[in-house]
Scaffold this motif. Structure first.
Motif, PDB file in Angstrom:
ATOM      1  N   ARG A  15       0.822  -1.220   0.000  1.00 42.12           N
ATOM      2  CA  ARG A  15       0.000   0.000   0.000  1.00 42.12           C
ATOM      3  C   ARG A  15       0.855   1.269   0.000  1.00 42.12           C
ATOM      4  O   ARG A  15       0.357   2.352  -0.251  1.00 42.12           O
ATOM      5  N   LEU A 128       0.218  -5.416  15.974  1.00 41.10           N
ATOM      6  CA  LEU A 128       0.492  -5.191  14.556  1.00 41.10           C
ATOM      7  C   LEU A 128       1.023  -3.781  14.349  1.00 41.10           C
ATOM      8  O   LEU A 128       0.515  -2.818  14.926  1.00 41.10           O
ATOM      9  N   GLY A 169     -10.881  -7.865  10.003  1.00 41.34           N
ATOM     10  CA  GLY A 169     -11.492  -9.038  10.593  1.00 41.34           C
ATOM     11  C   GLY A 169     -12.720  -8.530  11.329  1.00 41.34           C
ATOM     12  O   GLY A 169     -12.642  -7.538  12.049  1.00 41.34           O
ATOM     13  N   LYS A 189     -12.151 -10.004   6.599  1.00 40.68           N
ATOM     14  CA  LYS A 189     -12.479  -9.107   5.483  1.00 40.68           C
ATOM     15  C   LYS A 189     -13.698  -9.537   4.661  1.00 40.68           C
ATOM     16  O   LYS A 189     -13.580  -9.775   3.458  1.00 40.68           O
ATOM     17  N   THR A 201     -11.721  -5.997  14.112  1.00 42.17           N
ATOM     18  CA  THR A 201     -10.592  -6.275  14.989  1.00 42.17           C
ATOM     19  C   THR A 201      -9.449  -5.328  14.640  1.00 42.17           C
ATOM     20  O   THR A 201      -9.177  -5.056  13.483  1.00 42.17           O
ATOM     21  N   VAL A 202      -8.826  -4.844  15.685  1.00 44.93           N
ATOM     22  CA  VAL A 202      -7.721  -3.909  15.544  1.00 44.93           C
ATOM     23  C   VAL A 202      -6.463  -4.684  15.898  1.00 44.93           C
ATOM     24  O   VAL A 202      -6.550  -5.723  16.546  1.00 44.93           O
ATOM     25  N   GLY A 203      -5.312  -4.203  15.501  1.00 41.97           N
ATOM     26  CA  GLY A 203      -4.107  -5.014  15.626  1.00 41.97           C
ATOM     27  C   GLY A 203      -3.515  -5.205  17.013  1.00 41.97           C
ATOM     28  O   GLY A 203      -2.307  -5.033  17.229  1.00 41.97           O
TER      29      GLY A 203
END
Ligand code: G1P
Length: 283
Positions: A15, A128, A169, A189, A201-203
């Motif tokens: 990205r 993450l 997620g 996703k 969901t966050v990392g």
């Protein structure tokens, strides 16, 4: 007690191409601090002593960054730049950092699995690198506190805008106490029409070692990669998993808009920058 954190940093960073063609995306700076340092500092501020970074080819800059830098330190010393010297030295003494290489980019689940031997038989945290979370109590510490109470895997979650559902997620959950969800299902996703909610969901995760067996059983999923979310889906068949709507502000620094927002907000908080940046934005 959670003593270890795994930080997957082996992704290709598509990205942010072309910048990430020859530098790790985790080293992209928010002004003058690389994204990965925010994440390492969050783990340390949460009392974690042992950090495992999963790297891959082209990620040497991360290891160099957390290492000592004798030439640079001598140069700063000789030029009387003591403040910078202190900062540079502090970075290399932040924590006990270990590196494991993921030989092929086979997905987030596979990256976490690489830490199995080092983690051993104890609960651990996963952070993450794309998510920078500003909070009074570090986000991973919030999950660790809840883990003390439930002794079950914990996932940080946040409501996401509908148009973003397919980038996360997504959980199907029941709120069992304020901000705590019992996770009935989780899907990586999903298209908006198939999403069970808009709770993403966050990392940040806390896992028990059982997750490793689940990852081993996980076939390739979205993008032909071994997805951590799919492994959690296997895990919830055997064990309770909870989602926690953490307190704090999250920046998706893995996304261009999120990255720009993080830079602007952090600049507006810094004494050396805020006035001029605010004036510039107003104009
Ligand atoms: C990863 C996970 C996804 C999660 C997201 C949080 O996706 O696969 O489940 O919701 O991180 O940032 P990525 O953003 O790496 O594509």
């Amino acid at each position: 007690m959670i003593r270890k954190a795994v930080i997957p940093a082996a992704g290709l960073g598509t990205r942010f191409l072309p910048a990430t063609k020859s530098m790790p995306k985790e080293m992209l700076p928010i002004i003058d601090k690389p994204i990965i340092q925010f994440v390492v500092e969050e783990a340390i501020a949460s009392g974690i002593e042992d950090i495992i970074i999963i790297t891959g080819r082209g990620k040497r800059a991360i290891e160099d960054y957390f290492d000592t830098s004798p030439e640079l330190e001598t140069h700063l010393l000789q030029n009387g730049k003591y403040e910078l010297l202190r900062e540079v030295k502090d970075i290399s003494s932040l924590a006990d950092i270990h590196y494991i290489r993921q030989k092929e980019p086979k997905g987030l689940g596979d990256a976490v699995l690489k830490a199995e031997k080092h983690v051993g038989d104890e609960p651990f945290a996963v952070l993450l690198g794309d998510d920078i979370i500003k909070a009074d109590i570090p986000c991973i510490k919030q999950l660790m506190n809840l883990f003390e109470k439930y002794s079950k895997p914990m996932i940080a979650v946040e409501k996401v805008p509908k148009e973003k559902v397919s980038s996360y997620g997504i959980i199907k959950g029941r709120e069992i106490e304020k901000s705590v969800y019992f996770v009935d299902d989780i899907i990586e996703k999903p298209p908006l029409e198939e999403a069970p909610s808009n709770i993403g969901t966050v990392g940040r995760y806390v896992f028990t070692p059982e997750i490793f067996d689940c990852i081993t059983e996980t076939p390739p999923g979205k993008g032909n990669e071994i997805q951590l979310t799919d492994a959690i889906r296997i895990l919830i068949e055997e064990e309770d998993v909870y989602g926690y709507a953490f307190e704090g502000k999250r920046y998706d620094a893995g996304d261009k808009i999120g990255y720009v927002k993080a830079i602007v907000d952090f600049a507006l908080e810094r004494d050396d920058l805020k006035e001029e940046v605010a004036r510039y934005i107003k104009r």
